[in-house]
Motif scaffolding. Structure first.
Motif, short mmCIF file in Angstrom:
data_model
loop_
_atom_site.label_atom_id
_atom_site.label_comp_id
_atom_site.label_asym_id
_atom_site.label_seq_id
_atom_site.Cartn_x
_atom_site.Cartn_y
_atom_site.Cartn_z
N LEU A 153 52.98 24.40 67.31
CA LEU A 153 52.05 25.03 68.25
C LEU A 153 52.11 26.54 68.14
O LEU A 153 53.20 27.13 68.04
N LEU A 154 50.95 27.16 68.16
CA LEU A 154 50.82 28.61 68.33
C LEU A 154 50.19 28.86 69.69
O LEU A 154 49.19 28.21 70.04
N LEU A 155 50.75 29.79 70.44
CA LEU A 155 50.27 30.07 71.79
C LEU A 155 49.77 31.51 71.88
O LEU A 155 50.56 32.46 71.82
N GLY A 156 48.47 31.68 72.03
CA GLY A 156 47.92 33.00 72.26
C GLY A 156 48.02 33.37 73.73
O GLY A 156 47.85 32.52 74.60
N ASP A 157 48.30 34.63 74.02
CA ASP A 157 48.48 35.11 75.39
C ASP A 157 47.39 36.13 75.71
O ASP A 157 46.72 36.65 74.81
N GLU A 158 47.25 36.47 76.99
CA GLU A 158 46.25 37.45 77.40
C GLU A 158 46.48 38.79 76.73
O GLU A 158 45.52 39.51 76.41
N PHE B 276 52.41 14.33 67.83
CA PHE B 276 53.50 15.26 68.10
C PHE B 276 54.87 14.58 68.11
O PHE B 276 55.87 15.19 67.76
N ASP B 277 54.93 13.32 68.55
CA ASP B 277 56.23 12.64 68.68
C ASP B 277 56.56 11.72 67.51
O ASP B 277 57.55 11.00 67.53
N GLY B 278 55.71 11.73 66.47
CA GLY B 278 56.02 11.02 65.24
C GLY B 278 55.98 9.51 65.31
O GLY B 278 56.58 8.84 64.46
N ASP B 279 55.25 8.92 66.27
CA ASP B 279 55.21 7.46 66.38
C ASP B 279 53.93 6.86 65.81
O ASP B 279 53.65 5.67 65.99
N GLY B 280 53.13 7.69 65.12
CA GLY B 280 51.98 7.17 64.42
C GLY B 280 50.67 7.21 65.17
O GLY B 280 49.63 6.85 64.59
N ASP B 281 50.67 7.63 66.42
CA ASP B 281 49.41 7.71 67.15
C ASP B 281 49.14 9.14 67.60
O ASP B 281 49.92 10.05 67.37
N LEU B 282 48.01 9.32 68.23
CA LEU B 282 47.51 10.66 68.55
C LEU B 282 47.86 11.03 69.99
O LEU B 282 47.40 10.39 70.92
N ASP B 283 48.70 12.06 70.17
CA ASP B 283 49.06 12.56 71.49
C ASP B 283 48.21 13.79 71.82
O ASP B 283 47.45 14.29 70.99
N MET B 284 48.39 14.29 73.03
CA MET B 284 47.61 15.46 73.45
C MET B 284 48.49 16.44 74.22
O MET B 284 49.30 16.04 75.06
N ILE C 168 46.46 31.14 78.58
CA ILE C 168 47.09 30.62 77.38
C ILE C 168 46.05 29.98 76.46
O ILE C 168 45.12 29.32 76.92
N VAL C 169 46.19 30.22 75.14
CA VAL C 169 45.32 29.61 74.13
C VAL C 169 46.21 28.90 73.10
O VAL C 169 46.73 29.54 72.18
N PRO C 170 46.44 27.59 73.24
CA PRO C 170 47.27 26.87 72.28
C PRO C 170 46.46 26.38 71.08
O PRO C 170 45.29 26.00 71.21
N LEU D 225 55.31 31.18 68.77
CA LEU D 225 55.43 30.06 67.84
C LEU D 225 56.41 29.04 68.37
O LEU D 225 57.56 29.36 68.68
N LEU D 226 55.95 27.78 68.47
CA LEU D 226 56.81 26.65 68.82
C LEU D 226 56.87 25.72 67.63
O LEU D 226 55.85 25.13 67.23
N LEU D 227 58.06 25.58 67.03
CA LEU D 227 58.23 24.70 65.88
C LEU D 227 58.69 23.32 66.34
O LEU D 227 59.65 23.19 67.10
#
Length: 669
Positions: free
Chosen positions: A299-304, A232-240, A284-286, A310-312
């Protein structure tokens, strides 16, 4: 006549008699917008978003799973906008299949669709046609008594080209459920937990699963973690990034390497304006994907309420956190009329133009106005607009201790509104119940758009002594105010014809009660204590049933347990705590005999025919569901409408999926 023939004749007569007790069952037809406008994209309830270029035109479309009824199934929304400004066509149903634990994820650019223990090999070609079982040692949900919100995801955890397995599990073991507040409103049980587990790919299978850690301790969100893994932060590794049962996201930065992820302690995710990222309701369902094709994971966020936010990803990083631009809810061409989830409509000509509009509440605690734009028996509808108090949309929420079912429900409100001119100024006001069980009203301030209201006011009662309350409520009502069971309709009507508005609703023990109105001057609504003046016949079984149990045991229109001549005060719900209340009610002369009948939530609506008055008692006879449809999981909310003006009322039903359904009156000429 032989004995056998006589027996058959008697059986036929008995069957005819039983059938005579039932309501004539009619179809329940979805109400459409009939209006070419843009509205929030939504898909029934609990939308599970799956982004894919389904039609091959280079734009990400959406497949949404709606796991609840009646709008149940898998739906395709075609993107007819652009990459940066998506806009979607009306939904096309692809399948009747759906489940809330299905999940979309990506590993090395390959999309995966999974359910717990199952992977659908070619989902975007043949949907559920090819399902592969995935066996893992010590499946994590089996470690708990009350697991929920299981999400299985494929991800290349360590950059070796394999698709590993990351599983999120919501754990309710400590939370329990229902009636655990002390006298000060503190929750005495534990919180929800959200655990994340890693199962690395080994020789075509999976190794033993271990808890994923962050900040040196196991990840633990407030339920439903739904982990999303990407750079997500573009530094080459896997974030969560993880979701939760409530409304927010948690950012876990990888401070290790691509080959050996190490996560920093989680922080609430904020957008590029510094605002905490959240959805309107909760659950929430991301889902993570490069939605606009710029090479960055969005990110897409599903709601109840089945909307999708949509988060770009802007590609920028601030304070070690990726910066997302919140694009708001996705939009679609208007199709089925909808207002959130567990919608509770009340029909009224709000603006005096001769057309019946809709006032409605929902699970989020909103109250909205949906204007009828004309069209007679098949109206065109405007997009819902929210009522305002001050400069903000009016909303009821439980907060930490307003729901008997605990703080996990803090963003729900479950408004059940009706409209009436409470203070006699010629303007329709709003009287409502909610998750709190407080009966309050909103004074209409007469704004040009008809949406501006004063602060909520209590309905007053001339109680003798301490105001009654449901026995399981931790809080005590203020002196002289009306409190009853939660999430049940307060019917406001001049029942006794004396020119003063009364209230008919459940009392604190679940009996249908009459609260006679007291004439007052000014901005006040006052009633006498409730009296149990409604008696039921042929409905002794009904008092102990609750619609949440489902169609096999509730309102299935069978006559099992009904005894002729059974009488007594009509108790519409005898359950306690979270099972109490919930009854949605309306009054309508359904058989056109000049007497107002009672409709109660059922599979659609259950008809109680008003058969007589005697000695101050109104006798209501159980007649069964008015429709052969099944719209219920929680409750269905009925209100009468006469859109074509012929004087014979139909029923408009609000369902859990947030949609509206029309049941025609069989008495129609």
């Amino acid at each position: 006549m032989t004995t056998a023939t006589r027996a058959l004749a008697m059986a036929a007569l008995c069957l005819a008699g039983l059938q005579g007790m039932r309501a004539q069952q009619m179809p329940a037809t979805p109400v459409m917008y009939n209006n070419d406008i843009a509205v929030d994209l939504a898909c029934g309830l609990w939308a599970v978003p799956m982004p894919v270029d389904y039609d091959g035109d280079g734009l990400k479309d959406l497949i949404l799973l709606a796991p609840d009824k009646p709008y149940h199934g898998t739906y395709y929304f075609r993107n007819i906008g652009t990459a940066d400004a998506p806009f979607f066509d009306k939904a096309v149903k692809l399948s009747d299949e759906a489940d809330e634990y299905y999940r979309y994820s990506e590993a090395n650019g390959v999309p995966y669709v999974m359910a717990p223990g199952v992977q659908y090999r070619h989902f975007f070609k043949d949907l559920y046609g090819q399902a592969d079982s995935l066996a893992i040692p010590d499946e994590p949900s089996k470690r708990f008594k009350s697991p929920r919100n299981r999400s299985w995801n494929r991800v290349d955890w360590d950059g070796d080209g394999d698709a590993d397995l990351v599983i999120g599990v919501g754990v309710w073991d400590d939370y329990g459920w229902d009636r655990a507040f002390d006298a000060d409103g503190n929750w005495t049980k534990g919180p929800l937990h959200g655990h994340v587990y890693l199962y690395e790919s080994v020789d075509g299978g999976f190794g033993s699963g271990g808890r994923v850690e962050a900040g040196g301790k196991p990840v633990d969100t407030y339920g439903a973690p739904s982990p999303c893994l990407a750079d997500f932060d573009g530094d080459g590794d896997l974030d969560m990034i993880c979701g939760e049962f409530l409304d927010g996201l948690t950012w876990f930065e990888n401070i290790g390497t691509r080959q050996k992820p190490v996560f920093a302690e989680g922080r609430p995710l904020v957008d590029n304006q510094g605002r905490r990222v959240h959805v309107h309701v909760e659950m929430i369902v991301p889902v993570c994907t490069d939605f606009n094709g710029d090479g960055l994971p969005d990110l897409l966020l599903g709601d109840e309420d089945a909307t999708v936010r949509l988060l770009l990803n802007t590609g920028k990083v601030k304070d070690g956190m990726p910066q997302f631009e919140d694009k708001g809810r996705l939009k679609q061409k208007a199709d089925w009329l909808k207002f959130g989830a567990l919608v509770t409509p009340y029909a009224i000509d709000w603006d005096g133009d001769g057309r019946t509009d809709i006032i409605a509440g929902n699970s989020a605690g909103d109250i909205g106005l949906i204007r009828n734009l004309g069209g007679g028996d098949n109206p065109s509808w405007a997009e819902p607009v929210l009522l305002r108090v001050g400069d903000k949309p009016f909303r009821v929420m439980a907060g930490l201790n307003g729901s008997v079912q605990g703080p996990a429900e803090r963003k729900w409100g479950y408004t059940a509104p009706v409209a009436a001119d409470v203070n006699g100024d010629g303007l329709p006001d709003i009287v409502y119940n909610s998750i709190w069980g407080k009966i309050e009203w909103l004074k209409n301030l007469g704004s040009a758009d008809g949406l501006q209201f004063d602060e909520p006011r209590p309905v007053h009662v001339d109680w003798e002594g301490t105001p009654p309350k449901p026995a399981w409520n931790w809080w005590n009502p203020q002196p002289g105010v009306l409190v009853t069971q939660w999430r049940t309709t307060p019917l406001v009507t001049d029942w006794d014809g004396d020119g003063v508005l009364d209230i008919i609703m459940l009392d604190t023990e679940g009996y249908l009660a009459f609260y006679k109105g007291i004439k007052v001057d000014g901005d006040d609504m006052r009633v006498e204590p409730g009296r149990r003046v409604f008696y039921g016949t042929n409905c002794s079984w009904y008092s102990n049933e609750w619609a949440f149990k489902g169609p096999t045991s509730v309102y299935d229109d069978s006559l099992e347990g009904i005894k002729d001549g059974t009488t007594g005060p009509l108790r519409l719900n005898s359950r306690k705590g979270g099972g109490s209340g919930r009854r949605k009610l309306c009054l309508v002369d359904w058989d056109n005999d000049g007497r107002m009948d009672l409709m109660v939530d059922g599979l659609t609506a259950v008809w109680f025919r008003n058969v007589r008055d005697a000695n101050g008692i109104t006798w209501l006879e159980y007649k069964g569901n008015v429709s052969k449809a099944n719209l219920v999981n929680h409750t269905v909310s009925p209100t009468p409408v006469d859109w074509n003006g012929d004087g014979v009322y139909d029923l408009l039903l609000g369902a859990e999926d947030g949609h509206f359904y029309l049941v025609k009156n069989p008495q129609k000429p």
